[in-house]
Design a protein around this motif. Sequence first.
Motif, PDB file in Angstrom:
ATOM      1  N   GLU A   1       9.899  -9.907   9.015  1.00  0.00           N
ATOM      2  CA  GLU A   1       9.833  -8.627   8.328  1.00  0.00           C
ATOM      3  C   GLU A   1       8.945  -7.644   9.074  1.00  0.00           C
ATOM      4  N   TRP A   2       8.952  -6.401   8.565  1.00  0.00           N
ATOM      5  CA  TRP A   2       8.097  -5.346   9.099  1.00  0.00           C
ATOM      6  C   TRP A   2       7.220  -4.826   7.961  1.00  0.00           C
ATOM      7  N   GLU A   3       5.926  -4.709   8.249  1.00  0.00           N
ATOM      8  CA  GLU A   3       4.973  -4.262   7.238  1.00  0.00           C
ATOM      9  C   GLU A   3       4.447  -2.874   7.578  1.00  0.00           C
ATOM     10  N   VAL A   4       4.405  -1.999   6.559  1.00  0.00           N
ATOM     11  CA  VAL A   4       3.866  -0.659   6.755  1.00  0.00           C
ATOM     12  C   VAL A   4       2.403  -0.754   7.155  1.00  0.00           C
ATOM     13  N   ALA A   5       2.008   0.015   8.162  1.00  0.00           N
ATOM     14  CA  ALA A   5       0.633  -0.014   8.656  1.00  0.00           C
ATOM     15  C   ALA A   5      -0.340   0.437   7.568  1.00  0.00           C
ATOM     16  N   ALA A   6      -1.559  -0.096   7.639  1.00  0.00           N
ATOM     17  CA  ALA A   6      -2.569   0.195   6.621  1.00  0.00           C
ATOM     18  C   ALA A   6      -2.881   1.681   6.551  1.00  0.00           C
ATOM     19  N   GLU A   7      -2.785   2.402   7.663  1.00  0.00           N
ATOM     20  CA  GLU A   7      -3.105   3.833   7.658  1.00  0.00           C
ATOM     21  C   GLU A   7      -2.196   4.616   6.722  1.00  0.00           C
ATOM     22  N   LEU A   8      -0.978   4.124   6.505  1.00  0.00           N
ATOM     23  CA  LEU A   8      -0.082   4.755   5.555  1.00  0.00           C
ATOM     24  C   LEU A   8      -0.216   4.113   4.171  1.00  0.00           C
ATOM     25  N   ARG A   9      -0.216   2.791   4.141  1.00  0.00           N
ATOM     26  CA  ARG A   9      -0.192   2.079   2.856  1.00  0.00           C
ATOM     27  C   ARG A   9      -1.412   2.428   2.006  1.00  0.00           C
TER      28      ARG A   9
END
Length: 290
Positions: free
Chosen positions: A170-178
Motif C-alpha cells: 500500500e501507499w500511506e499519505v505522508a505525515a506532513e499532510l495527514r
Amino acid sequence: MRSSEVPADTLAEVSRLLARRLGLRVNAAVTGRLSRSVAEEAEAQGLDLPSFRSRVESDPLVFQGLVDRVTVQETSFFRDAGQLEAFRAHVLADLASPVRIWSAGCSNGQEPYSLAMLLAEHGVAEWQVTATDVSTRALDRASQGRYSAKEMETVSAARRARFFRPVGVEWEVAAELRDRVRVQHHNVATEPPPFQPGQVDVVFFRNVLIYLGYDSMASTLARLALWLRPPGWLFLGYSESLLQISDAFELVRLGDGFAYRLPVADRPPADGRPAPAPRARRSAPRPAGD
C-alpha cells in the motif's frame, strides 16, 4: 439471509429512521441497496429481522453498522479534476490565511487528501482540511491514509513521490499532510458545521445533496451560508444544482468549471455581525421520490 426476504414494512420503517436521523432520501434507486444492507447487517449482528427492526432504532452500534453499509463510499483521488483545477486556479490564490476547507462526505479520504496536496503545492503556509462523513468505516480508512496501488492510479508519479510513502503493498499519505487533515464523524443533516462561524473559506459538498431529502438540503445550505467566511465558496458534484432548492448562493463560472458563492448582498457586514438567515425557495417543487 437474502435481501429479497426483507419485508416491505421493515424497509419502510428503516427508511423513515434514516430520513429522520440522517436526512437520507430513500427512493426507488436506493431501495435495493437498503434491502441488501438490512439483510447483511442483521446477519452480521446475529439478529432475525424482527429483532433487528427493534434494535436498529435503540442500539447506536446497530444503527451505525447499517449506516456504514448503506452509504456510498465510491471516490478517487483528484476526482472531477476540472473542478479541482478551477478551485486551484481561480479560488485558492485569493483566500486569506489561514485557509480552512471542509470536505463533507469525505468517504475514504481521497478528496481531502487531494485538496491537501493542492494546498501544499500552492505554498499556503497556514491551512487545515476538515474531513467528515457519517460512516465510521470510511473515517477509519481516511484516518489511516493508506491506499492500494489501484486507488493510487490517479495520483501522478511526482505527487506519489512527494506526498506518499510505500508501506508493504500500500501507499500511506505522508505525515506532513495527514497531520493537517482533521477527520471526524459528522451528520450534515442534523448537526451544525464542524467549525466556528466564519472560520472556513470553502466547502466541498460533492455528491452529498443527491442523497438528502428536500428539507434537509434546504436547512443544510442555509446553515452553510451563515457559517462560511466570505466570499464563501461551495463546490457541488457535477450532477448537482441548487436550482429550486436554495437562493443562499450564486452560481459562478470559474474557467471551464462552476462553483457557488455567497451573493454580495448576503455577506456579513464589515463589523462581523452575521447576515440575516438566507431563505430557501420553499415553494419550489420537491425532488422526485421525496
